[in-house]
Design an enzyme around this catalytic site. Structure first.
Site, PDB file in Angstrom:
ATOM      1  N   ARG A  34       1.592  -1.500  -0.103  1.00 26.19           N
ATOM      2  CA  ARG A  34       0.235   0.189  -0.316  1.00 26.19           C
ATOM      3  C   ARG A  34       0.819   1.275   0.284  1.00 26.19           C
ATOM      4  O   ARG A  34       2.010   0.964   0.317  1.00 26.19           O
ATOM      5  CB  ARG A  34      -0.907   0.120   1.874  1.00 26.19           C
ATOM      6  N   ALA A  36       1.006   5.108  -2.219  1.00 25.51           N
ATOM      7  CA  ALA A  36       0.386   5.594  -3.873  1.00 25.51           C
ATOM      8  C   ALA A  36       1.481   4.709  -4.488  1.00 25.51           C
ATOM      9  O   ALA A  36       1.543   4.166  -5.610  1.00 25.51           O
ATOM     10  CB  ALA A  36       0.460   6.831  -3.910  1.00 25.51           C
ATOM     11  N   ARG A  72      -7.076  -0.616  -6.865  1.00 24.58           N
ATOM     12  CA  ARG A  72      -7.726   0.435  -6.411  1.00 24.58           C
ATOM     13  C   ARG A  72      -7.554   1.627  -6.629  1.00 24.58           C
ATOM     14  O   ARG A  72      -6.733   2.013  -8.353  1.00 24.58           O
ATOM     15  CB  ARG A  72      -6.367   0.930  -5.341  1.00 24.58           C
ATOM     16  N   GLN A 180      -2.913   2.523   9.449  1.00 23.32           N
ATOM     17  CA  GLN A 180      -1.073   2.864   9.244  1.00 23.32           C
ATOM     18  C   GLN A 180      -0.635   4.202   9.705  1.00 23.32           C
ATOM     19  O   GLN A 180       0.655   3.107   9.955  1.00 23.32           O
ATOM     20  CB  GLN A 180      -1.347   3.140   8.101  1.00 23.32           C
ATOM     21  N   ASP A 221      -2.601  10.415  -2.085  1.00 26.72           N
ATOM     22  CA  ASP A 221      -2.373   9.643  -3.302  1.00 26.72           C
ATOM     23  C   ASP A 221      -2.698  10.273  -4.633  1.00 26.72           C
ATOM     24  O   ASP A 221      -2.299   9.543  -5.439  1.00 26.72           O
ATOM     25  CB  ASP A 221      -3.740   9.195  -2.943  1.00 26.72           C
ATOM     26  N   LYS A 232      -4.971   9.551   2.958  1.00 24.36           N
ATOM     27  CA  LYS A 232      -5.983   9.180   3.617  1.00 24.36           C
ATOM     28  C   LYS A 232      -7.210  10.011   4.326  1.00 24.36           C
ATOM     29  O   LYS A 232      -6.726  10.405   5.057  1.00 24.36           O
ATOM     30  CB  LYS A 232      -4.892   8.487   4.454  1.00 24.36           C
TER      31      LYS A 232
HETATM   32  O1  MRU Z   1      -4.912   2.853   2.098  1.00 20.93           O
HETATM   33  P1  MRU Z   1      -3.293   3.188   1.982  1.00 20.93           P
HETATM   34  O2  MRU Z   1      -2.750   3.103   2.885  1.00 20.93           O
HETATM   35  O3  MRU Z   1      -2.873   2.881   0.802  1.00 20.93           O
HETATM   36  O4  MRU Z   1      -2.734   5.005   1.982  1.00 20.93           O
HETATM   37  C1  MRU Z   1      -2.137   5.702   1.777  1.00 20.93           C
HETATM   38  C2  MRU Z   1      -1.759   7.256   1.847  1.00 20.93           C
HETATM   39  O5  MRU Z   1      -2.895   7.434   2.049  1.00 20.93           O
HETATM   40  C3  MRU Z   1      -0.816   7.530   1.929  1.00 20.93           C
HETATM   41  O6  MRU Z   1      -0.240   9.224   2.428  1.00 20.93           O
HETATM   42  C4  MRU Z   1      -0.217   8.284   0.371  1.00 20.93           C
HETATM   43  O7  MRU Z   1      -0.577   7.136  -0.262  1.00 20.93           O
HETATM   44  C5  MRU Z   1       1.316   8.631   0.188  1.00 20.93           C
HETATM   45  S1  MRU Z   1       2.650   7.602   0.340  1.00 20.93           S
HETATM   46  C6  MRU Z   1       3.842   7.986  -0.205  1.00 20.93           C
END
Ligand code: MRU
Length: 331
Positions: A34, A36, A72, A180, A221, A232
């Site tokens: 997980r 981005a 996703r 997370q 993302d 998030k």
């Molecule tokens: O649902 P997730 O855990 O994939 O969400 C991730 C995030 O929101 C991160 O902050 C984002 O992807 C940036 S990662 C460098």
């Protein structure tokens, strides 16, 4: 393809083996991998796995891209990486070159992401140079090494500040519903010897009022052309809290997170995940079984609440369509 299964952290360091594009898509959908940039890199390697079948051709590669794209919807890095893989496949004159060309493209995407993270770290640490030693930053979710192929985005800035001897302290939002922040960010920071304090999401306002917070820094993302940034769920609320407490709110992200086809964040697709994520935890009910739920995985922070976008090309502060395009838009 070996992936550290992030659903099992911090209790277990378990590596998951994906042998097909479908298995990779499944790993992305259930958040085993997980963040981005990391899902873009994983998907690129997932496309290569389509060629494990000796009979596979360009049409199978395209089909694998479609399946991975359905894993996703919000992080644009996924679609950016898959578009590159599809273009690479399209450049192949015959089937015999396909595996080598696709693997080289996936490796290039991974290597670029590592360099990008390092550049974000440097630009962010330069930007925060005037902050005193031991200053506190607050972050949400995980935008560290686990979320990228390199050192992360928001956390790359923290790691670089630490390398420069600034001894940063990080307030870590636990990040409901999947934790997370607690499971991944607190783990990563501790692995690197960075001072951090875990808080529940609903404590952030009080921490901002009663404890020093020099800045809030998160990843993203997908960022629209005007700087509106999806990240998030809970990030938008944090940005509002930061504004109320006059604390600058920053977003750190690579160019692959910008979606110039979207003028504003209104059209960013927001993933909605299963209700089980909020009515159960570790197999135990946390709400009555029949409770109606709404479980958006992301929200969009308006550019007006963002003090600056920390990118691999520099910091855009404050974000505006013209300044973002001048620094980042493809020629
Ligand atoms: O649902 P997730 O855990 O994939 O969400 C991730 C995030 O929101 C991160 O902050 C984002 O992807 C940036 S990662 C460098």
């Amino acid at each position: 393809l070996e992936l550290l299964d992030q659903t099992r952290l911090p209790s277990e360091l378990h590596y998951l083996e994906c042998r097909t594009a479908d298995e990779t898509a499944d790993a992305i959908a259930r958040l085993a991998v997980r963040g981005a940039p990391a899902i873009g890199v994983a998907a690129a390697y997932g496309v290569c796995l389509a060629l494990n079948d000796p009979a596979a051709d360009v049409a199978d590669v395209v089909a694998a891209c479609r399946r991975l794209a359905a894993s996703r919807p919000t992080a644009v890095n996924l679609f950016w990486a898959l578009a590159r893989m599809e273009q690479a496949a399209g450049r192949c004159a015959d089937r015999s070159q396909l595996a080598a060309v696709l693997l080289a493209e996936a490796q290039a995407i991974e290597a670029e992401d590592q360099a990008t993270c390092a550049a974000i770290g440097r630009h962010g640490a330069d930007w925060f140079d005037a902050l005193p030693d031991g200053c506190s930053l607050l972050t949400h979710c995980n935008a560290g090494a686990l979320a990228t192929a390199g050192d992360g985005t928001a956390l790359a800035v923290v790691f670089e500040l630490a390398r420069r001897g600034k001894r940063p302290h990080v307030w870590v939002d636990e990040t409901r519903p999947l934790l997370q922040g607690a499971r991944l960010t607190a783990w990563e920071l501790q692995q690197r010897g960075i001072d951090c304090t875990l808080i529940c999401d609903n404590m952030a306002a009080w921490v901002m009022r009663r404890r020093p917070v020099a800045a809030v820094i998160t990843g993203a993302d997908r960022i629209a052309a005007n700087g509106d940034a999806a990240n998030k769920i809970g990030t938008y609320g944090l940005a509002l809290l930061a504004a109320a407490h006059r604390i600058p709110f920053y977003v750190a992200a690579p160019r692959s997170t910008f979606d110039f086809s979207l003028p504003t964040g209104d059209a960013i697709p927001i993933e909605e995940r299963a209700r089980e994520e909020i009515v159960r935890w570790a197999g135990v009910a946390t709400a009555p079984a029949a409770t109606h739920c709404f479980n958006p995985a992301f929200d969009v922070t308006p550019a007006a609440l963002i003090a600056g976008l920390i990118t691999d090309r520099g910091v855009v502060a404050p974000p505006a369509p013209e300044t973002i395009a001048a620094l980042l838009a493809p020629a």
